[in-house]
Design an enzyme around this catalytic site. Structure first.
Site, short mmCIF file in Angstrom:
data_model
loop_
_atom_site.label_atom_id
_atom_site.label_comp_id
_atom_site.label_asym_id
_atom_site.label_seq_id
_atom_site.Cartn_x
_atom_site.Cartn_y
_atom_site.Cartn_z
N TRP A 1 0.83 -1.22 0.00
CA TRP A 1 0.00 0.00 0.00
C TRP A 1 0.85 1.25 0.00
CZ3 TRP A 1 -4.37 -0.59 -2.06
CH2 TRP A 1 -5.12 -1.76 -1.87
N ASP B 1 -1.87 6.69 6.50
CA ASP B 1 -2.91 5.79 5.97
C ASP B 1 -3.24 4.83 7.11
OD1 ASP B 1 -4.43 3.83 4.82
OD2 ASP B 1 -3.05 3.40 3.17
N LYS C 1 -13.10 -1.60 6.90
CA LYS C 1 -12.55 -2.56 7.86
C LYS C 1 -13.12 -2.28 9.26
CE LYS C 1 -8.62 -2.15 4.84
NZ LYS C 1 -8.76 -3.26 3.91
#
Ligand code: PLP
Length: 361
Positions: free
Chosen positions: A102, A172, A196
């Site tokens: 990511w 992030d 999530k």
């Protein structure tokens, strides 16, 4: 059919009481005669929902008053571009910590706008650890330092948030927001895809310090400018109304549980149980260094792809779903976000023990 234990990396489980409340209110929200999905985003009902969601998040994370909360779309992936488009200063230099797939994607987008410097990386160790980040590594002229607090695919997490001094820290937090207590004042900007620990996919949460808003170039599209959304209270255009409603219910659920302190305690217990099982096993191992282990995503491997496949098949038969590791890592990965009940982790470790025992016979 019974609900299963879903170990997916995302979208992932939601707390059952939240789903049940949404079900109860699905066709007639608070005597409006409408579903939340059918309410105007300009209505009083929705105003109450979005303001309640913001307040719920502010209470949980103890967000200081000089930070704005934005409810956006486009996923965390869109933040990979919005962050440099909005935060880039005259030096056009930005610092990134490279900890996996990511962060790589985040850097790739930033490179379109900025000179990206990788100030620390764990690529040499196949991203199995979190590299140390100290103040002297940071370019004082950098517009910001970017980290990925939890690496969903690799199963690593920052145990300490680096001190970046006057250079804003951007995080992030997609896969560990709301999983533990965090000092928001250490960050200039936090972003997270909702799917999530917050709610359904389609919502992206941004928490941004006031002074970082309003610096985008004039040619940045309105929808990609934080100022547009901050000025409009996240109602510049039609927001993901149902996802925001679900997020509000999730925030209330966590608050009733005892807030992030309690959430963190439960998450630590769940993760410890699984890590202990892996440590005590002669079959399974963790590829991640002990001081860098995530509480949310826990990869583990057996000695062969054949054994992995057998494990996954048998696990599925017992209602333990989506345990396959990411294709880039292989093996297994248990994502045990906030909504994974303790019983789910207990059922997993029981099965791991049984599976290993059976093979040794
Ligand atoms: N960052 C992290 C750490 C993630 O785990 C994910 C998705 O799993 C993303 C970014 C991408 O998020 P989205 O799919 O919301 O764009």
């Amino acid at each position: 059919m019974e609900r299963i234990y879903n170990f997916s990396a995302g979208p992932s489980m939601l707390p059952l009481p939240v789903l049940e409340q949404a079900q109860k209110e699905l066709t007639n929200y608070k005597n409006s005669g409408m579903s939340v999905m059918e309410l105007s985003h300009r209505s009083g009902w929705f105003k109450e929902i979005i303001e309640g969601a913001e307040q719920g998040l502010r209470n949980l994370m103890k967000i200081p008053d000089n930070y704005r909360v934005l409810f956006l779309q486009g996923g965390a992936s869109q933040q990979f571009s919005m962050v440099p488009m909005n935060l880039l200063g005259p030096s056009e230099k930005v610092d990134y910590v490279h900890t996996g797939s990511w962060s790589k994607k985040a850097m790739k987008e930033a490179e379109k706008f900025a000179e990206v410097n990788v100030i620390a990386s764990s690529e040499d160790g196949n991203f199995t650890y979190i590299p140390e980040v100290t103040k002297n590594m940071i370019d004082e002229e950098a517009s910001y330092v970017h980290i990925t607090t939890n690496n969903t695919i690799e199963g690593t997490a920052f145990r300490n948030i680096p001190d970046t001094g006057d250079v804003p820290l951007v995080a992030d937090m997609s896969s560990n927001i709301l999983s533990e207590e965090v000092d928001v004042s250490k960050f200039g900007l936090i972003y997270a895809g909702a799917q999530k620990n917050i709610g359904p996919a389609g919502l992206t949460v941004v928490i941004i310090r006031d002074d970082l808003i309003g610096h985008a170039d004039a040619n940045v599209p309105a929808m990609l400018d934080y100022k547009t959304h901050s000025d409009a209270g996240s109602l510049y255009n039609t927001p993901p109304t149902f996802a925001i409603y679900m997020a509000k219910l999730v925030f209330e659920y966590i608050e009733n549980l005892g807030g992030l302190k309690t959430m963190e305690k439960i998450n630590r217990e769940k993760a410890e149980l699984l890590y202990e099982t892996i440590e005590n096993s002669d079959l399974f191992t963790s590829p991640v260094k002990k001081d860098s282990r995530s509480l949310m995503n826990i990869p583990f491997v057996s000695p062969s792809a054949q054994t992995d496949a057998e494990f996954l098949e048998e696990a599925q038969e017992r209602g333990l779903e989506t345990l396959k590791g990411h294709r880039s890592v292989g093996g297994m990965r248990a994502s045990i976000y906030n909504a994974m009940p303790q019983e789910g982790v207990q059922a997993l470790v029981r099965f791991m023990d049984e599976f290993e025992h059976h093979r040794n016979k």
